[in-house]
Design a protein around this motif. Structure first.
Motif, short mmCIF file in Angstrom:
data_model
loop_
_atom_site.label_atom_id
_atom_site.label_comp_id
_atom_site.label_asym_id
_atom_site.label_seq_id
_atom_site.Cartn_x
_atom_site.Cartn_y
_atom_site.Cartn_z
N GLU A 166 0.84 -1.21 0.00
CA GLU A 166 0.00 0.00 0.00
C GLU A 166 0.87 1.26 0.00
OE1 GLU A 166 -2.69 -0.45 3.29
OE2 GLU A 166 -3.81 -2.04 2.27
N TYR A 167 2.00 1.19 0.69
CA TYR A 167 2.89 2.34 0.73
C TYR A 167 3.45 2.66 -0.66
CZ TYR A 167 6.62 5.47 2.16
OH TYR A 167 7.45 6.56 2.30
N ALA A 190 0.83 4.53 -2.43
CA ALA A 190 0.67 5.87 -1.86
C ALA A 190 1.81 6.78 -2.26
CB ALA A 190 0.57 5.77 -0.34
N LYS A 191 3.00 6.20 -2.43
CA LYS A 191 4.19 7.01 -2.72
C LYS A 191 4.24 7.44 -4.18
CE LYS A 191 8.69 5.32 -2.09
NZ LYS A 191 9.59 4.59 -1.17
N ASN A 226 2.50 8.68 -6.71
CA ASN A 226 2.13 9.99 -7.27
C ASN A 226 2.86 11.15 -6.63
OD1 ASN A 226 0.41 9.61 -9.46
ND2 ASN A 226 -1.30 9.10 -8.11
N LYS A 282 -7.67 2.64 -8.09
CA LYS A 282 -8.73 3.63 -7.96
C LYS A 282 -8.46 4.50 -6.74
CE LYS A 282 -13.73 3.86 -8.36
NZ LYS A 282 -14.22 4.10 -7.00
N THR A 283 -8.15 3.87 -5.63
CA THR A 283 -7.91 4.63 -4.39
C THR A 283 -6.77 5.62 -4.55
OG1 THR A 283 -8.61 2.70 -3.13
CG2 THR A 283 -7.38 4.41 -1.92
N TYR A 284 -5.71 5.21 -5.23
CA TYR A 284 -4.51 6.05 -5.28
C TYR A 284 -4.33 6.76 -6.61
CZ TYR A 284 -3.39 3.94 -0.84
OH TYR A 284 -3.45 3.55 0.46
N ASP A 285 -5.38 6.80 -7.44
CA ASP A 285 -5.32 7.54 -8.71
C ASP A 285 -4.18 7.08 -9.60
OD1 ASP A 285 -7.41 9.20 -7.73
OD2 ASP A 285 -5.94 10.38 -6.64
#
Lengths: 399, 399
Positions: B140-141, B144-145, B147, B184-187
């Motif tokens: 997940e990191y 998240a990182k 973008n 989807k969550t992190y574009d």
């Protein structure tokens, strides 16, 4: 028939969104309105401390721009601003150019490092949807990693917040509220977790009433937060932070929240500015520019009572947007322009869980009353932006 | 009155838990039964591909030992086994020692690296509650990182699974099912995500029916997984993996699932063993040791039909546990010992979502039928361990 003027809005933050919404109603048929933003969503910066600590989904802090604005009246361009060419009345984007007759600069803020080395390399300093999602996942990863190391590294569970201003306090409020749950999930004794708030100034929450500051600090300390006030950071390193005293605090997580400066595009475009903020005229135009309005975090206005700048807040950005939209209409109609005067209705800092502190008028608020007010403020913004429908859809239940 | 014998069980995995449950009923009043385990919880290893990919909470795969076993009849010691002193009939723990009359070794498995350098340093290879929580948060990191980097590093979104055996396939099944949601969550555009399964052997899922293997591979490929079969990995590095061909695949995430070996404590204690597994006698005792039973992943038994070892599975560990408990009772009573014969009731590999493949008896299963069977198997284990109450409390809804 005269050519319709081009109104270009840069940035879909609090200022840009409200300006766009108002202009689409006031002059939607008489002008070409174009809104430029890096993302196709708007997000509420003042909510970001929650997803940063993982107490709210990041998706709850953003909304698709086309779900709020009427894109029959506003052209939306998803692109990044590179430079404003003031002489040519053009905006250079990464993938194109736009000509303007009226420009509204609402490009928001960037982290202010005050020249401390290592901030951009080793600290989390992007207070954006992307940025806070990274903070959240990074924090959870430290907890997940801890028990897998044969030699336990306590710096994995050391969290440093640089800056005891609004953002730093709201973030540590959320994090300290969540730590017991994280410890339970990852089988970690809670005493292993260290949380520091390090502030160079002689007080936390400068500008807040001392009684409220004490309430906040006591509460956060009871959740295990340690304050280091009057304690400048000399450097951020891969291993943690080095204080002015030379002492080092080892930490895998440093969140940088010492305040913001205006957008670097301001300086790049040759505007006269202080740390990315333009000292605007009373009508919110950039000095010497009849056609450029500056609102939000890029606009500097002075609070005459104390002869110091107003802090850049969402509240002021939204009020500027109302004035800005009216003044553009006045310019188009040949009317006279209003002067902007901020009206500070209240300020509330949330402290995680049901806790908050705040001031509304001359009244100090604590605990659940302040927390209630905070949610009302968040909902009021949604109301101003999208009416009661948006409050219902995206609002926070204050009970 | 004779002294009650000390029965010491090492490890609270599938084998150790079932042995403990059966012994507490069979000889609970006539022996001192002690169970030693590193954690105070038992977990279901065969469920771990789900929390590893983030499709199930890790807490759903574990249960406090005292919630399942009757600790009035079993002493539980939370400690780590250091060594078995066979001559002295003692077990050395990190924080103490235990004497035994009968010992049950159920210490489980460790990742087999086959001597490939860098696995322990750079790959995720711990298939434990702690280990998979780290994998999940790491993945997940990366999302998240992504973008937040001005120069996008595609290796953040490259996920390599080393090994197309049971674990590797079940994990990539879950991950590939979850990727669209993560994007989807992190574009993140989904085509940015690369998933590789790299296998040295000439087929994925060796031992499975070729038709089922093809079904699985087609399904996973349709979700974007790329298989590299017949493709040994030479080295795992900080940057990714280097193949035998010399080619490099850059990836921030390498999950090592090339199979397991028995516990290294086996060799450290001087037992004759192959890769941490003791070739046990038909009654499950270690050769030359009348008082030491070995069950689960540390026990090696040969499938005479094909003259190859049975793979270490939960199913066989549980069946061994039944025989082991009966044989200990027989030893105490002076009766004769049973020989162990595994009875393979079925094997199902889940592929994420509602998909799975499997064999039950001679019948091949696909899709939702196989998925249903998988959940029945998971629930059957809970039934064997803790009766219908545990199924109700912890089971999976098969519908």
């Amino acid at each position: 028939m005269l050519k319709k003027p081009n109104i270009v809005l840069l940035g879909a933050g609090y200022g840009g969104m409200i300006t766009a919404a108002r202009l689409s109603k006031k002059v939607g048929h008489d002008a070409n309105i174009t809104l430029v933003n890096k993302h196709d969503y708007h997000y509420q910066t003042t909510w970001l401390h929650e997803p940063a600590a993982g107490t709210l989904s990041a998706d709850r802090t953003r909304m698709p721009i086309d779900s709020v604005l009427d894109l029959n009246k506003i052209n939306f361009v998803k692109d990044e601003v590179v430079e404003i060419k003031r002489e040519e009345k053009k905006v250079v984007l990464k993938q194109g150019e736009l000509e303007y007759d009226y420009l509204v600069v609402g490009l928001g803020s960037e982290a202010e490092t005050f020249g401390v080395p290592g901030v951009h390399e080793y600290a989390y300093c992007k207070w954006t949807v992307n940025g806070v999602r990274e903070v959240k996942e990074h924090i959870e990863y430290q907890f997940a990693k801890y028990n897998n190391l044969s030699e336990k590294k306590d710096e994995l569970l050391t969290f440093i917040v640089a800056g005891a201003g609004f953002t730093g306090i709201e973030f540590i409020g959320e994090l300290s509220e969540r730590v017991p749950e994280l410890c339970k999930t990852y089988d970690i004794p809670q005493e292993k977790v260290k949380m520091y708030v390090i502030e160079a100034a002689p007080t936390a929450l400068p500008g807040f009433d001392p009684e409220l500051v004490e309430y906040a600090m006591n509460l956060l300390e009871s959740r295990g937060v340690e304050f280091k006030i009057n304690c400048p950071i000399k450097e951020v390193t891969e291993a943690g932070v080095i204080l002015a005293s030379g002492d080092e605090i080892k930490a895998e997580t440093v969140v940088w929240a010492t305040g913001v400066r205006g957008s670097s595009i301001i300086e790049k475009s040759g505007f006269e500015a202080m740390r990315g903020r333009i000292k605007v005229e009373p009508d919110l135009r950039a000095p010497g520019h009849e056609d450029v309005f500056v609102i939000g975090d890029c606009a500097l206005i002075i609070n005459e009572e104390i002869n110091r700048p107003y802090p850049p807040t969402a509240q002021i950005a939204m009020q500027m947007a109302e004035t800005c939209a009216s003044n553009i209409k006045a310019l188009m109609d040949g009317g006279s322009l209003q002067s902007f005067t901020p009206e500070i209705k209240g300020t509330v800092a949330s402290l995680g869980g049901k806790e908050a502190i705040g001031v509304v008028g001359s009244k100090k608020l604590f605990g659940s009353t302040a927390n209630f007010m905070k949610k009302m403020i968040d909902n009021r913004y949604l109301f101003l932006l999208g009416g009661p429908g948006l409050v219902l859809k995206r609002g926070k239940n204050p009970m």
